[in-house]
Design a protein around this motif. Structure first.
Motif, PDB file in Angstrom:
ATOM      1  N   ARG A 160       0.842  -1.194   0.000  1.00 21.86           N
ATOM      2  CA  ARG A 160       0.000   0.000   0.000  1.00 21.86           C
ATOM      3  C   ARG A 160       0.883   1.252   0.000  1.00 21.86           C
ATOM      4  O   ARG A 160       1.803   1.377   0.801  1.00 21.86           O
ATOM      5  N   ARG A 161       0.566   2.169  -0.886  1.00 24.19           N
ATOM      6  CA  ARG A 161       1.383   3.375  -1.024  1.00 24.19           C
ATOM      7  C   ARG A 161       1.361   4.224   0.241  1.00 24.19           C
ATOM      8  O   ARG A 161       2.329   4.935   0.540  1.00 24.19           O
ATOM      9  N   SER A 162       0.296   4.141   1.018  1.00 23.82           N
ATOM     10  CA  SER A 162       0.192   4.933   2.243  1.00 23.82           C
ATOM     11  C   SER A 162       1.266   4.576   3.264  1.00 23.82           C
ATOM     12  O   SER A 162       1.516   5.350   4.194  1.00 23.82           O
ATOM     13  N   LEU A 163       1.912   3.412   3.093  1.00 23.16           N
ATOM     14  CA  LEU A 163       2.946   2.984   4.035  1.00 23.16           C
ATOM     15  C   LEU A 163       4.312   3.571   3.706  1.00 23.16           C
ATOM     16  O   LEU A 163       5.218   3.534   4.539  1.00 23.16           O
ATOM     17  N   LEU A 164       4.492   4.087   2.500  1.00 21.34           N
ATOM     18  CA  LEU A 164       5.814   4.547   2.067  1.00 21.34           C
ATOM     19  C   LEU A 164       6.381   5.657   2.949  1.00 21.34           C
ATOM     20  O   LEU A 164       7.566   5.601   3.321  1.00 21.34           O
ATOM     21  N   PRO A 165       5.618   6.697   3.300  1.00 26.54           N
ATOM     22  CA  PRO A 165       6.202   7.749   4.139  1.00 26.54           C
ATOM     23  C   PRO A 165       6.676   7.231   5.495  1.00 26.54           C
ATOM     24  O   PRO A 165       7.663   7.734   6.043  1.00 26.54           O
ATOM     25  N   LYS A 166       5.993   6.233   6.038  1.00 23.46           N
ATOM     26  CA  LYS A 166       6.346   5.694   7.353  1.00 23.46           C
ATOM     27  C   LYS A 166       7.581   4.805   7.298  1.00 23.46           C
ATOM     28  O   LYS A 166       8.481   4.919   8.145  1.00 23.46           O
ATOM     29  N   LEU A 167       7.662   3.936   6.298  1.00 22.39           N
ATOM     30  CA  LEU A 167       8.715   2.926   6.262  1.00 22.39           C
ATOM     31  C   LEU A 167       9.901   3.312   5.385  1.00 22.39           C
ATOM     32  O   LEU A 167      10.965   2.697   5.478  1.00 22.39           O
ATOM     33  N   GLY A 168       9.745   4.309   4.529  1.00 22.59           N
ATOM     34  CA  GLY A 168      10.899   4.887   3.861  1.00 22.59           C
ATOM     35  C   GLY A 168      11.219   4.372   2.475  1.00 22.59           C
ATOM     36  O   GLY A 168      10.653   3.395   1.983  1.00 22.59           O
TER      37      GLY A 168
END
Length: 264
Positions: A160-168
């Protein structure tokens, strides 16, 4: 569900059309295809420009591309991720191809409210794209296996793209002493460790082959490449607080051999 697919390329005129066409043939999903080219000089840019004209106006298919200098494949992938607007994102290497015309439909149907990421299978093929050399399945994979070098095939993973800011992003930094990328061609392995092992994601295995991968890539080109890959894998695990060492990578070689024997 909208799926964003990212391809990084540099001087891939001889193979990238196969990747492009495999994405163009997809049906049953809303697709955003992003290609980030590293200022190629071999005709790749002309191929991308022509492809953009060919798919213009297709309502369920958005094609976006740029061509500019970058700091290698993972830097290019990070640019593509930043450009993506889909609900989920995945990677297609420039010399690989989606294995059938319903891959992205399969991906979309696998995501529910209880799933953050999916992983599946790939086939390694010869240049004729039909002769199978190895079948690489992620069936039965568990996060603890990463310590021993076992990881789902990177091109089969969608998150999910929404996870990218959190996990880097993919880590593309260089060692100041050597000038070389810290994780070499295993930055995707380190990224998977961060997401699938330490990220606490809810994952689902999809029993399907999603991608055909040409032999001879960065991580499959000879024994020396395999050894370097495993050294970088150990480095990626340790960077995420997981102990491993080179001897612990050895059992994976037997598993890999099985993939060559049982080709799917």
């Amino acid at each position: 569900m909208k799926i964003s697919l990212i391809t990084a390329s540099f001087n891939r005129a001889g193979v990238i059309r196969t990747a492009l066409e495999s994405v163009r043939r997809q049906r049953g999903a809303e697709i955003e295809y992003v290609v980030v080219d590293g200022a190629s000089t071999d005709g790749t840019v002309e191929i991308l420009r022509a492809f953009a004209d060919e798919v213009a106006g297709r309502g369920d298919f958005a094609f976006r591309w740029i061509s500019e200098k970058d700091d290698g494949m993972y830097d290019a992938i990070n640019k593509g991720m930043a450009m993506a607007t889909g609900d989920v994102v995945g990677i297609l290497n420039s010399d690989d191809f989606l294995y059938d015309d319903h891959v992205l439909e399969t991906v979309a149907s696998a995501f529910g409210d209880d799933v953050d990421a999916i992983h599946a299978d790939v086939r390694f093929v010869e240049d004729d794209l039909e002769t199978v050399r190895r079948y690489y399945s992620s069936n039965g994979w568990k996060p603890w296996m990463a310590r021993w070098g076992y990881m789902p095939p990177h091109p089969s993973v969608y998150v999910r793209r929404s996870l990218l800011p959190k996990l880097g992003d993919y880590r593309s930094e260089r060692d100041p002493a050597t000038g070389k990328h810290v994780f070499g061609s295993a930055a995707d392995f380190e990224w998977l460790v961060r997401y699938l092992v330490n990220g606490g994601l809810r994952t689902r295995y999809v029993p399907a082959c999603l991608v055909g991968m040409r032999m001879g890539g960065l991580s499959t080109n000879g024994l020396g490449a395999v050894l370097r890959q495993n050294v970088w894998n150990v480095r990626g695990l340790r960077a995420n607080g997981i102990f491993s060492c080179l001897p612990m990578m050895l059992p994976k070689m037997f598993y890999k051999l099985l993939g060559y024997v049982f080709k799917g």
